[in-house]
Design a protein around this motif. Sequence first.
Motif, short mmCIF file in Angstrom:
data_model
loop_
_atom_site.label_atom_id
_atom_site.label_comp_id
_atom_site.label_asym_id
_atom_site.label_seq_id
_atom_site.Cartn_x
_atom_site.Cartn_y
_atom_site.Cartn_z
N UNK A 48 1.29 2.37 4.31
CA UNK A 48 -0.11 3.13 4.23
C UNK A 48 -0.74 2.57 5.60
N UNK A 49 -0.96 3.76 6.36
CA UNK A 49 -1.61 3.32 7.73
C UNK A 49 -2.70 4.27 8.08
N UNK A 50 -3.58 4.43 6.87
CA UNK A 50 -4.90 5.18 7.26
C UNK A 50 -5.44 4.97 5.76
N UNK A 51 -6.65 5.68 5.52
CA UNK A 51 -7.43 5.56 4.35
C UNK A 51 -7.40 6.84 3.56
N UNK A 52 -6.55 6.69 2.43
CA UNK A 52 -6.06 8.07 1.76
C UNK A 52 -6.22 7.90 0.33
N UNK A 88 -6.36 -0.54 6.41
CA UNK A 88 -5.96 0.68 5.42
C UNK A 88 -6.12 0.63 4.23
N UNK A 89 -6.27 1.60 3.42
CA UNK A 89 -6.29 1.60 1.93
C UNK A 89 -5.93 2.74 1.21
N UNK A 90 -5.18 2.71 0.10
CA UNK A 90 -4.71 3.78 -0.62
C UNK A 90 -5.38 3.55 -2.15
N UNK A 91 -5.87 4.94 -2.57
CA UNK A 91 -6.27 4.95 -3.75
C UNK A 91 -5.66 5.83 -4.56
N UNK A 92 -4.94 5.30 -5.67
CA UNK A 92 -4.01 6.03 -6.72
C UNK A 92 -4.98 6.52 -7.81
N UNK A 93 -5.45 7.58 -7.89
CA UNK A 93 -6.45 7.91 -8.71
C UNK A 93 -5.94 8.06 -10.24
N UNK A 94 -4.63 8.27 -10.31
CA UNK A 94 -3.97 8.39 -11.56
C UNK A 94 -2.88 7.37 -11.64
N UNK A 95 -2.86 6.35 -10.74
CA UNK A 95 -1.99 5.14 -10.97
C UNK A 95 -0.72 5.33 -10.38
N UNK A 96 0.22 4.42 -10.41
CA UNK A 96 1.48 4.39 -9.80
C UNK A 96 2.37 4.34 -10.83
N UNK A 97 2.99 4.98 -11.32
CA UNK A 97 4.05 5.28 -12.56
C UNK A 97 5.39 4.32 -11.97
#
Length: 119
Positions: free
Chosen positions: A14-18, A38-47
């Motif tokens: 993850x090399x940006x904000x997404x 940098x940050x990652x938002x997984x709106x429905x999570x990570x299965x």
Amino acid sequence: SWGASGSGEHWYVVNSTLTIDGRIEVTGDVHLILADECSLTASQGINVAESNSLTIYAQSVGEGMGALTANGASQSAGIGGGEGQPGGTITINGGRIYAYGGSDNNNGAGAGIGGGYSL
């Protein structure tokens, strides 16, 4: 979907904000590096279903380390199993990790990290 069936490791950075709106599916042995600032938002999570694995790393430690926010889909873990399913192997070696289990407001919620809700 991250990874692929079969053997081998799969690496992602993850090399940006997404933000990723759909539930991320981990297949196989996946490694995720959270780059500084940098940050990652997984709106429905990570299965991460049973027999799959996710290992998370930070590029460094301190105020600027990377972040991951995972919000579980209804009754699913933020990081881990789907509704009524156990999670696979989840290893966190660094980063700011915020994981919230999903709820349907009428029944229970999935774990932040672990399995989905099951009766």
